[in-house]
Write a protein that holds these residues in place. Sequence first.
Motif, short mmCIF file in Angstrom:
data_model
loop_
_atom_site.label_atom_id
_atom_site.label_comp_id
_atom_site.label_asym_id
_atom_site.label_seq_id
_atom_site.Cartn_x
_atom_site.Cartn_y
_atom_site.Cartn_z
N SER A 162 36.07 43.67 32.85
CA SER A 162 36.15 43.01 31.57
C SER A 162 35.06 43.26 30.84
N ALA A 163 35.08 43.11 29.42
CA ALA A 163 33.92 43.60 28.62
C ALA A 163 32.77 42.54 28.86
N SER A 164 33.17 41.55 29.06
CA SER A 164 31.76 40.60 29.45
C SER A 164 31.18 40.62 30.70
N ALA A 165 31.89 41.00 31.68
CA ALA A 165 31.47 40.89 33.21
C ALA A 165 31.57 42.34 33.69
N PHE A 166 31.86 43.36 33.01
CA PHE A 166 31.90 44.84 33.43
C PHE A 166 32.67 44.77 34.59
N VAL A 167 32.01 45.32 35.89
CA VAL A 167 32.95 45.44 37.03
C VAL A 167 32.51 44.36 37.93
N MET A 168 33.27 43.45 38.22
CA MET A 168 33.14 42.28 39.02
C MET A 168 33.62 42.47 40.34
N PRO A 169 32.81 42.61 41.60
CA PRO A 169 33.33 42.72 42.90
C PRO A 169 34.08 41.34 43.10
N VAL A 170 35.26 41.31 43.95
CA VAL A 170 35.94 40.45 44.44
C VAL A 170 36.02 40.14 46.00
N VAL A 171 35.51 39.03 46.58
CA VAL A 171 35.15 39.13 48.15
C VAL A 171 36.20 38.08 48.79
N GLU A 172 36.88 37.58 48.01
CA GLU A 172 37.63 36.69 48.91
C GLU A 172 39.11 36.62 47.90
N ILE A 173 40.33 36.40 48.29
CA ILE A 173 41.63 36.28 47.80
C ILE A 173 42.19 35.21 48.49
#
Length: 287
Positions: A246-257
């Motif tokens: 997203s424009a405000s968080a750029f690339v944000m890693p996801v570590v748990e789903i």
Amino acid sequence: MTRTVYVNGEYLPETEAKVSIFDRGFLMADAVYEVTSVLGGKLIDFEGHAVRLKRSLDELDMQEPCTKDELLAIHRKLVELNDIDEGMIYLQVTRGSDGDRDFVFPDPETTKPTIVLFTQNKPGLADSPASKKGAKIISIEDIRWGRRDIKTVQLLYPSMGKMMAKAAGADDAWMVEDGYVTEGTSNNAYYVKNGKIITRPLSNDILHGITRKAVLRLAQEAQMEIEERLFTIDEAKEADEAFTTSASAFVMPVVEIDGAMLGDGTPGPIAKRLREIYLDESRKAAI
Ligand code: PMP
């Protein structure tokens, strides 16, 4: 410092800025918006946001409040007046107010759109602790309307999604429709398996992320494999890593789903690399 905001041609202290209670943005969510990031006092992908704004306005038969050059000048002036080094500029255009409430659109000849912009100062945005930790995601049903490609201010369900995530001890939610992930509450969603990046293709079902476009181009240039197809939460839970853009968080890693840890529970190498490349390239191209 009191923020200076922009409303319909005027730069004002935020406490003096006013919009009518009859404004259709307020009464009907008859409005579109954009969020542009600022890094080093410069605008990230202004062109992409301006083009998407025009598209959103066209899809809703809404007038353009000003030209692209004027829009750029307003963005730059707000950055300067509010001394923003890292942060965001929020822009909203509504169908305006004809002084009453009616479902029928007002005559565009006599009712001009409302345009509002304000800055959000976020020192340390590019180096956020959240991006180093990675995000925990839950899945929720996607019950939004069918034109999610238009960036309207109908953000009640995404807000509820973030509250559901918070209540579950997570950071954000991915939405699922007919068994397939659409997108995050305020971002596009991806997972990585055996080096391949998987994300949902563009359609009316998701927002055509400006960051998505840039990140996929950069991934391709870095010889990463990309597959645009529908995917399920169960597939994503089995991923080596995942991330959002997203424009405000750029690339944000996801570590748990949904409680399932991805990899070793820390941001994955591809997400980290893409964040780095994206931030580097964005800073270079910023205006
Ligand atoms: N999807 C949704 C639902 C969003 O709200 C956003 C951010 N506004 C995105 C995707 C990401 O779009 P962008 O990269 O243009 O910020």
